[in-house]
Write a protein that holds these residues in place. Structure first.
Motif, mmCIF file in Angstrom:
data_model
loop_
_atom_site.group_PDB
_atom_site.id
_atom_site.type_symbol
_atom_site.label_atom_id
_atom_site.label_comp_id
_atom_site.label_asym_id
_atom_site.label_seq_id
_atom_site.Cartn_x
_atom_site.Cartn_y
_atom_site.Cartn_z
ATOM 1 N N GLY A 1 5.135 5.055 -3.555
ATOM 2 C CA GLY A 1 5.986 6.237 -3.754
ATOM 3 C C GLY A 1 7.445 5.826 -3.687
ATOM 4 O O GLY A 1 7.828 4.716 -4.075
ATOM 5 N N VAL B 1 0.859 -1.184 0.000
ATOM 6 C CA VAL B 1 0.000 0.000 0.000
ATOM 7 C C VAL B 1 0.898 1.237 0.000
ATOM 8 O O VAL B 1 1.654 1.461 0.950
ATOM 9 C CB VAL B 1 -0.931 0.015 1.236
ATOM 10 C CG1 VAL B 1 -1.896 1.197 1.166
ATOM 11 C CG2 VAL B 1 -1.695 -1.296 1.342
ATOM 12 N N HIS C 1 14.537 -0.127 9.194
ATOM 13 C CA HIS C 1 15.183 -1.235 8.498
ATOM 14 C C HIS C 1 16.624 -1.479 8.937
ATOM 15 O O HIS C 1 17.137 -2.582 8.787
ATOM 16 C CB HIS C 1 15.120 -1.005 6.990
ATOM 17 C CG HIS C 1 15.821 0.229 6.539
ATOM 18 N ND1 HIS C 1 15.199 1.445 6.513
ATOM 19 C CD2 HIS C 1 17.083 0.435 6.128
ATOM 20 C CE1 HIS C 1 16.066 2.352 6.101
ATOM 21 N NE2 HIS C 1 17.213 1.768 5.856
ATOM 22 N N GLU D 1 5.711 1.569 7.633
ATOM 23 C CA GLU D 1 6.941 2.355 7.507
ATOM 24 C C GLU D 1 7.172 3.228 8.738
ATOM 25 O O GLU D 1 6.283 3.474 9.528
ATOM 26 C CB GLU D 1 6.896 3.216 6.230
ATOM 27 C CG GLU D 1 7.691 2.650 5.091
ATOM 28 C CD GLU D 1 9.154 2.350 5.440
ATOM 29 O OE1 GLU D 1 9.691 2.912 6.403
ATOM 30 O OE2 GLU D 1 9.764 1.526 4.749
ATOM 31 N N LYS D 2 8.403 3.710 8.868
ATOM 32 C CA LYS D 2 8.750 4.618 9.955
ATOM 33 C C LYS D 2 8.583 6.056 9.479
ATOM 34 O O LYS D 2 8.661 6.270 8.271
ATOM 35 C CB LYS D 2 10.166 4.374 10.449
ATOM 36 C CG LYS D 2 11.315 4.457 9.430
ATOM 37 C CD LYS D 2 11.461 5.549 8.452
ATOM 38 C CE LYS D 2 11.658 6.958 8.898
ATOM 39 N NZ LYS D 2 11.794 7.884 7.739
HETATM 40 N N1 NAD Z 1 12.719 3.284 5.678
HETATM 41 C C1 NAD Z 1 13.177 4.321 5.017
HETATM 42 O O1 NAD Z 1 14.384 4.515 4.855
HETATM 43 C C2 NAD Z 1 12.214 5.284 4.406
HETATM 44 C C3 NAD Z 1 12.619 6.071 3.317
HETATM 45 C C4 NAD Z 1 11.683 6.937 2.751
HETATM 46 C C5 NAD Z 1 10.413 7.029 3.314
HETATM 47 N N2 NAD Z 1 10.078 6.277 4.384
HETATM 48 C C6 NAD Z 1 8.730 6.387 4.972
HETATM 49 O O2 NAD Z 1 7.812 5.758 4.058
HETATM 50 C C7 NAD Z 1 6.575 6.490 4.028
HETATM 51 C C8 NAD Z 1 6.327 6.963 2.611
HETATM 52 O O3 NAD Z 1 7.354 7.850 2.241
HETATM 53 P P1 NAD Z 1 7.716 8.137 0.710
HETATM 54 O O4 NAD Z 1 8.923 8.968 0.732
HETATM 55 O O5 NAD Z 1 7.693 6.853 -0.064
HETATM 56 O O6 NAD Z 1 6.475 9.031 0.295
HETATM 57 P P2 NAD Z 1 5.916 9.307 -1.159
HETATM 58 O O7 NAD Z 1 5.143 10.574 -1.069
HETATM 59 O O8 NAD Z 1 7.001 9.187 -2.178
HETATM 60 O O9 NAD Z 1 4.894 8.082 -1.412
HETATM 61 C C9 NAD Z 1 3.701 7.910 -0.706
HETATM 62 C C10 NAD Z 1 2.730 7.183 -1.624
HETATM 63 O O10 NAD Z 1 1.531 6.889 -0.893
HETATM 64 C C11 NAD Z 1 0.433 7.070 -1.796
HETATM 65 N N3 NAD Z 1 -0.803 7.232 -1.052
HETATM 66 C C12 NAD Z 1 -1.324 8.368 -0.516
HETATM 67 N N4 NAD Z 1 -2.516 8.079 0.060
HETATM 68 C C13 NAD Z 1 -2.726 6.749 -0.107
HETATM 69 C C14 NAD Z 1 -3.764 5.881 0.277
HETATM 70 N N5 NAD Z 1 -4.831 6.305 0.973
HETATM 71 N N6 NAD Z 1 -3.663 4.573 -0.071
HETATM 72 C C15 NAD Z 1 -2.598 4.123 -0.770
HETATM 73 N N7 NAD Z 1 -1.583 4.913 -1.160
HETATM 74 C C16 NAD Z 1 -1.641 6.213 -0.831
HETATM 75 C C17 NAD Z 1 0.834 8.308 -2.594
HETATM 76 O O11 NAD Z 1 0.093 8.377 -3.805
HETATM 77 C C18 NAD Z 1 2.321 8.033 -2.848
HETATM 78 O O12 NAD Z 1 2.533 7.306 -4.040
HETATM 79 C C19 NAD Z 1 6.740 7.618 5.050
HETATM 80 O O13 NAD Z 1 6.218 7.174 6.266
HETATM 81 C C20 NAD Z 1 8.237 7.805 5.149
HETATM 82 O O14 NAD Z 1 8.654 8.333 6.374
HETATM 83 C C21 NAD Z 1 10.947 5.406 4.922
#
Ligand code: NAD
Length: 353
Positions: free
Chosen positions: A18, A15, A128, A99-100
């Motif tokens: 991004g 889910v 992770h 995710e965190k």
């Molecule tokens: N572990 C890591 O190193 C790491 C790295 C980056 C991000 N993250 C975490 O991961 C999460 C996402 O970050 P990101 O950078 O990928 O964000 P992002 O904005 O790139 O992606 C988020 C995605 O969620 C989708 N989305 C929004 N509402 C939704 C819904 N109701 N149902 C399904 N999808 C939906 C959006 O369309 C988008 O594609 C955050 O919590 C961030 O802190 C963790």
């Protein structure tokens, strides 16, 4: 014989497709013991990601669960949606990797904990680094008593985000910033190795970039076991001292042979990510020679390890290496640091049980 090799692949639904969601999709696809059964994301671009992965695309979670019958869900949506997404998945009693940071704020994280308990379902939080060989090695060294009791800890998170990183508006405004986005990883890492943080002080500055969010912070921490520590954090320094740039666990960053964490104890000291252990021989004291042992582990991709761990949590009842309580405790420290930076003084970290 590994009987797991003969099982059906574990059915995983993703889910949020991004930045990190796409990384998860690739890691799940690369694990022969997993199958990516679908991708849920209302954004148009997500259909393309799903097509590339050979998985069906859904705009909405309930329809996806009904159609794909997953055994576990990876939730990689924006922070503020983690609570609602977690509760929706728990309603189906499905194990979850969220995710965190575990939630948009600690209050939301607190609501997720009893929901998971009531559902009787394991939840893994996506810190992770805990799955990599470096953190696991350091945990073993410290837990074995090789450095004695931890006394003093330092962490450096100093790197340079390119200017265009800030073209995206939310990254300049309150609610973003390197304390929440980056330091959360380092706080979780040090909690995993040294133990709980009970009290913090912090100062922050936005003097270099001039945005609403901080670009630099200096943090003091007290651990429940009596150790003291510091974190220095900046996303505007041309410096090599950060986990991303030194650990070799993040292939996108050119690797530097430097350290970014030091843990000094009563009987020895350890640097990370190289895992160099310093100890005296029979006689200890500053006039005596201090021997150095290189325990450098081969870096592994912690995101691959995390997916493998998640499928064992789902199928084989393994306990999540970073559960909801851990994710919430890390977030409690981060909220305390943010508050200390805003208001000054010393802030007690809220207990989470
Ligand atoms: N572990 C890591 O190193 C790491 C790295 C980056 C991000 N993250 C975490 O991961 C999460 C996402 O970050 P990101 O950078 O990928 O964000 P992002 O904005 O790139 O992606 C988020 C995605 O969620 C989708 N989305 C929004 N509402 C939704 C819904 N109701 N149902 C399904 N999808 C939906 C959006 O369309 C988008 O594609 C955050 O919590 C961030 O802190 C963790």
């Amino acid at each position: 014989m590994n009987l797991g090799e003969f099982e059906d692949p574990v059915r995983i639904l993703l889910v949020g497709a991004g930045l990190i969601g796409r990384v998860h999709a690739a890691r799940v696809a690369a694990d022969p013991a997993c199958r990516l059964v679908g991708i849920v994301d209302p954004a148009e671009a997500a259909a393309g990601v799903a097509a590339e992965c050979g998985a069906p695309h859904f705009a909405e979670l309930e329809a996806a669960i009904a159609a794909t019958r997953p055994e576990g869900v990876i939730l990689a949506t924006p922070n503020q949606l983690h609570e609602a997404g977690t509760l929706a998945v728990l309603a189906h009693r499905l194990p979850l990797l969220v995710e965190k940071p575990v939630a948009g704020d600690l209050a939301a994280a607190r609501r997720m904990i009893p929901a998971a308990r009531d559902a009787g379902v394991p939840v893994l939080v996506g810190h992770h680094r805990r799955h990599g060989s470096i953190v696991r090695g350091a945990q073993e060294i410290v837990a074995r008593g090789d450095i004695g009791a931890p006394v003093a800890v330092s962490g450096l998170t100093l790197f340079l985000k390119p200017d265009d990183y800030f073209d995206v508006g939310w990254r300049r405004r309150a609610g973003a910033g390197p304390i929440l986005i980056n330091l959360v990883h380092d706080v979780d890492l040090i909690r995993a190795i040294v133990g709980e943080i009970s009290e913090v002080q912090a100062i922050a500055s936005s003097a270099r970039r001039g945005f609403e969010v901080e670009d630099t912070a200096a943090v003091l921490v007290r651990f429940a076991n009596g150790a003291l520590g510091t974190f220095l954090l900046s996303d505007t320094t041309a410096a090599p001292w950060s986990w991303e740039m030194t650990s070799g666990e993040a292939p996108d960053y050119p690797r530097q042979s430097e350290h970014c964490f030091h843990i000094a104890g009563t009987r020895g000291a350890l640097s990370l990510p190289d895992l160099t252990l310093w100890r005296y021989g029979d006689r200890a004291g500053w006039w005596e020679p201090l021997a150095r042992t290189f325990l450098t582990p081969e870096p592994v991709d912690p995101l691959i390890e995390q997916v493998a761990h998640f499928r064992r949590v789902i199928r084989h009842g393994e306990t999540p290496r970073c559960g909801l309580l851990d994710g919430a405790r890390t977030l409690a420290v981060i909220e305390a640091i943010a508050r200390a930076a805003r208001e000054g003084g010393s802030v007690t970290v809220e207990a989470v049980d």
